[in-house]
Design an enzyme around this catalytic site. Structure first.
Site, PDB file in Angstrom:
ATOM      1  CB  CYS A   1      46.952  41.128  40.968  1.00 11.26           C
ATOM      2  SG  CYS A   1      47.580  40.440  39.464  1.00 11.26           S
ATOM      3  CG  ASP A   2      48.154  41.885  44.606  1.00 10.24           C
ATOM      4  OD1 ASP A   2      47.179  41.138  44.459  1.00 10.24           O
ATOM      5  OD2 ASP A   2      49.328  41.492  44.553  1.00 10.24           O
TER       6      ASP A   2
ATOM      7  CB  CYS B   1      50.596  41.586  39.828  1.00 11.81           C
ATOM      8  SG  CYS B   1      49.173  41.777  38.728  1.00 11.81           S
TER       9      CYS B   1
END
Ligand code: FAD
Length: 557
Positions: free
Chosen positions: A378-379, A375
């Site tokens: 997200c990261d 993801c």
């Protein structure tokens, strides 16, 4: 020139499109919620200001939200053990729910949901969560490390808040923003969010279904370990007893949208049926941050939709959670084996969905959460100023590459083909941004010590390079869960999905399939539609095949 009152100024801090929704939500609050904000002068000035503004806005929008502001080093700050600026506490006289860092972006969603949950109290917590946590005797401190761009983070934070509300005497839930708590994130070795830490004893990466989260919280270990222990115990018990059989018309394997909708339709048709789900109910929807295209709901969080679908399905049929089907055997009665018993069914519906496709190369498992991620939104933040490799050539891979590039990350796409499958606009943007592309190549190893340092890339012509990178984002699609289908001899399509006809029959009589496992448009609406169609087809088939009771007795039972 008109000057805005302080109240209007705070109210205007919330964008127009959210204000109406929030005012309506707050108006329905059953109980007053208290917010305490703690800040320290001189540190994290912008984060402090943002946090105060958003909380002041909520305060002026509703008389059911009371706000108190304190200095971090005040007596109150010491009493509450405040360790970071800004910190937000939610109804601290009742719960230990806190936000360390500014609740911006996606974390703002978690803040709103924490207020909503606190306003409902125990009434807003599901019976199953209450039941799971009831035996808990020791304290638990849950820290959810999150980021403003991570759409999965609020879901995991909400799991923690629900736990803190279900057992306020034992459970604390902290949402820690990695953006303004970098040192803490480093101390806890956070490489991917949501990152969950419980009592500094167990850690998990990713969003989890609610029941799985609660069980792990109770047992203080990964659910997989708990299940293994229970399996071993059951095996010992089973030695002394015979296999337990249960006869049922239709066994539905998979408790995602396809399985749940099939359960409703099967029972309403008069079939006896059971849904077997190896995890908690919901399938991929339990891991979906926001759904905006399921008719009837303009905007709903995945976990909320799961609750609605799950409770609707339970009105009709039993759902066995954490009941993995390990084997199936075709015959006049199809045998479906779980750890607990063997079901003998007239028919079986495969609603087993898909899983994220992994590269399957050395280093991928080892570095998951430490430089391997699925993801990018997200990261990505963790790798600002660093280097990233994206593997894939579809819409997700190219969107991720653009997102990372905009974060200031030196980004390279590695694609095994010589052209992308992604939409043309995305391809144009990737070219415009000058993102490096390595064509006709595959990542064959991810290399590092404690953290990813490089990746081995092999080109179609055989040349091999080791490319330095801080992270490898994998965006190569999904694989269908077809092991059970294969055991039943069901025909698969060339792309690995189950072949079905328009009525959801497979190539094997009395074996049906629905939802993502059949490929095509992989959406909730299609999964629920196919689940319904499969159940009705099973009903038709069983009526036709077993209408003569004598024949039924002879051939089947
Ligand atoms: C991040 C994300 C966002 C998404 N957003 C949207 C969206 O906005 N709108 C939309 O319409 N769709 C969205 N989707 C797609 C949607 O979630 C799927 O199309 C839908 O969940 C498919 O339902 P299903 O029942 O076929 O399969 P799944 O939801 O995959 O459920 C299959 C279930 O079968 C279980 N299972 C598998 N093997 C076994 C076994 N051996 N024994 C017992 N149980 C087993 C699995 O544990 C799983 O719970 C999204 C998906 C993801 C991952």
């Amino acid at each position: 020139m008109s000057t805005l009152s302080a109240e209007e100024k705070y109210r205007n801090f919330i964008p127009d499109e959210s204000r109406e929704y929030l005012e309506k939500l707050f108006a329905d609050f059953k109980r007053t919620v208290t917010i305490e904000v703690y800040t320290a002068e001189g540190e994290h000035r912008e984060y402090n200001e943002f946090t105060l503004n958003i909380c002041r806005a909520f305060n002026v929008m509703s008389d059911k939200i009371k706000l108190h502001e304190y200095a971090m080093d005040s007596e109150m700050g010491k009493k509450r053990d405040i360790i970071a600026t800004p910190t937000v506490l939610i109804s601290p006289e009742e719960y230990d729910i806190r936000f360390l860092g500014a609740p911006a972006g996606e974390e703002g969603r978690a803040l709103v949901e924490s207020l909503n949950l606190a306003s409902k109290g125990a009434e807003g917590i599901s019976d199953s969560t209450k039941e799971i946590l009831e035996p808990l005797e020791e304290n638990r401190l849950i820290k959810i490390f999150a980021s403003p761009t991570c759409p999965y983070c609020p879901g995991q934070a909400i799991n923690a808040f629900k736990a803190a509300i279900a057992r306020p005497d034992k459970i604390s839930a902290w949402n820690v923003s990695t953006l303004d708590n970098e040192n803490m994130a480093r101390e806890y070795n956070v490489g991917s969010v949501p990152h969950t830490d419980i009592n500094e004893t167990v850690t998990f990466t990713g969003l989890e279904p609610e029941e799985k989260f609660m069980l792990q919280l109770l047992f203080l270990k990964p659910l997989e370990d708990v299940i293994e222990e229970q399996k071993a115990a059951k095996k010992n018990e089973a030695k002394a007893s015979d296999t337990v059989y249960e006869d049922v018309d239709l066994v539905i394997i998979g408790g995602g949208p396809a399985g749940m909708s099939a359960g409703i339709y099967a029972k309403r048709s008069g079939l006896s049926c059971i849904i077997l789900e190896k995890q908690g109910v919901g399938g991929q929807v339990a891991l979906t941050p926001k759904v905006e295209n399921y008719p009837g709901f303009t905007n709903i969080q995945g976990f909320e939709l799961v609750e609605i679908l799950g409770s609707h399905a339970r009105e009709y049929t039993e759902i066995h959670q954490f009941a993995e089907v390990s084997d199936v055997k075709y015959g006049p009665r199809i045998e479906i084996t779980t750890e607990e018993k063997v079901y003998r069914a007239k028919g079986v519906l495969l609603a087993t969905g898909v899983n994220v496709r992994m590269l399957g190369v050395p280093g991928e498992d080892k570095f998951y959460g430490h430089g391997v991620s699925y993801c990018a939104t997200c990261d990505g933040n963790f790798y600002k100023g660093g280097k990233a490799i994206i593997v894939g050539g579809g819409n997700t891979a190219l969107t991720d590459a653009l997102h990372l590039k905009h974060l200031g990350i030196e980004t390279t796409i590695v694609h095994r083909g010589d052209k992308f499958r992604a939409e043309k606009v995305l391809q144009d943007s990737v070219n415009r941004e000058g993102i490096e592309i390595i064509w006709n190549s595959q990542v064959t190893e991810i290399i590092g010590e404690d953290q990813v340092e490089s990746a081995r890339i092999i080109n179609k012509d055989g040349t091999e390079t080791i490319k330095d990178t801080d992270v490898v984002f994998v965006a190569i699609g999904h694989t269908a869960n077809t092991e059970l289908a294969e055991k039943l001899g069901v025909e698969l399509r060339n792309d690995g999905f189950i072949q079905v006809d328009p009525t959801q029959r497979t190539s094997v009589e009395r074996v049906y399939a629905a939802g993502d496992v059949t490929g095509g448009v992989r959406q909730i609406i299609t999964a629920t539609g196919q689940g319904a169609a499969a159940a009705l087809t099973a009903f038709d088939d069983f009526t036709r095949l077993f209408e003569d009771t004598a024949q039924t007795e002879k051939n089947i039972w």
